[in-house]
Design a protein around this motif. Structure first.
Motif, PDB file in Angstrom:
ATOM      1  N   LYS A 166       0.716  -1.324  -0.073  1.00  0.00           N
ATOM      2  CA  LYS A 166      -0.031  -0.240   0.017  1.00  0.00           C
ATOM      3  C   LYS A 166       0.935   1.195  -0.154  1.00  0.00           C
ATOM      4  O   LYS A 166       1.809   1.239   0.757  1.00  0.00           O
ATOM      5  N   TYR A 221      -8.613   1.195  -1.734  1.00  0.00           N
ATOM      6  CA  TYR A 221      -7.881   2.198  -0.980  1.00  0.00           C
ATOM      7  C   TYR A 221      -8.564   1.949   0.585  1.00  0.00           C
ATOM      8  O   TYR A 221      -9.811   1.663   0.522  1.00  0.00           O
ATOM      9  N   SER A 231      -4.191   0.753  -2.459  1.00  0.00           N
ATOM     10  CA  SER A 231      -3.634  -0.465  -2.469  1.00  0.00           C
ATOM     11  C   SER A 231      -3.044  -0.589  -3.970  1.00  0.00           C
ATOM     12  O   SER A 231      -3.539  -0.139  -4.992  1.00  0.00           O
TER      13      SER A 231
END
Length: 266
Positions: A166, A221, A231
């Protein structure tokens, strides 16, 4: 669709205004566009400060991070509502890794972990080399003169089964509302750390001030406490459904393993 461009010789040489200013020390590399001042920590390779010069406002609560998150879900993410179990972070690449990324052997001098690779009237590019376990990441931050917008070109060689990467943007907008693009419009979503679906942009907004994150193909996200986490890649087993046990006596193929180029804008 098509476009036609005509090139004409200018009667006088074209001149350009100066680009962003760059200051380097043993601790920091600082880029000043006239609208933003970005400071990179040379000891970590991370962007640690971002100041909006028009309001003298620090936008980062902590350094911009590449997080590694545990991901034991199936390939569809069925039954998983958040990816918040951080198991590691990308950090400053070691000399052997920087040498390998530059195509050098171990006997040659490695390239710097943080360095300015372009600095002209059009743009300034800062490159940062990072690694985590068997994975590497090359971040190139692209700044333009007199603008409050910059780009990040992330080349990640991902080799982490059952994990997710991430991109974390921890802002000082702690009570911000989160809004993202959806088909034919936009929607406000909870800032509660739950994984959400979005499209090309996501924003954090509070008190009439907004920070936005643009992407070219990352559609998940989460947001919480002013931090936006996009992500990037995740590596469950291909075509694995969570109600089916993985057979332990065979080699499996994992999603997203390999080289990826991801483009972001802030």
């Amino acid at each position: 669709s098509h476009a036609r461009f005509m090139l004409k010789k200018a009667p006088e040489p074209v001149t350009f205004d100066s680009g962003a200013s760059v200051a380097e020390s043993s601790e920091l590399t600082v880029v000043d566009t006239g609208r933003l001042r970005a400071s990179f920590d040379r000891s970590t390779g991370l962007l640690r400060s971002l100041i909006d010069l028009s309001e003298d406002r620090e936008l980062l609560a902590a350094a911009v991070d590449l997080l590694v998150v545990d991901d034991q879900g199936d390939c569809w993410g069925g039954g998983v509502h958040s990816y918040r179990d951080i198991v590691g972070r990308f950090s400053k690449a070691q000399p052997a890794t920087t040498a390998r990324l530059a195509g050098l052997d171990d006997s040659e001098s490695p390239i710097p972990t943080v360095r300015v690779v372009e600095n002209g009237p059009v743009r300034t590019v800062v490159e940062s080399l990072l690694q985590y376990s068997a994975s590497t990441a090359v971040e190139r931050y692209v700044f333009y003169p007199d603008t409050a917008y910059f780009e990040i070109v992330l080349t990640i060689n991902w080799n982490e089964p059952h994990k997710m990467a991430k991109f974390a943007l921890p802002t000082t907008l702690s009570n911000a509302r989160t809004r993202c693009e959806i088909p034919y419009g936009a929607i406000e979503r909870p800032s509660d750390g739950q994984e959400c679906v979005g499209q090309r942009w996501t924003t954090l907004e509070t008190g009439g001030y907004m920070v936005g994150l643009i992407n070219t193909g990352q559609y998940g996200y989460d947001a919480a406490n002013g931090e936006l986490r996009l992500s990037l890649v995740r590596s469950p087993v291909f075509c694995h459904e969570r109600h089916c046990a993985l057979e332990p006596d065979r080699a499996h193929s994992f999603m997203d393993i390999g080289l990826h180029e991801i483009k972001l804008g802030v």
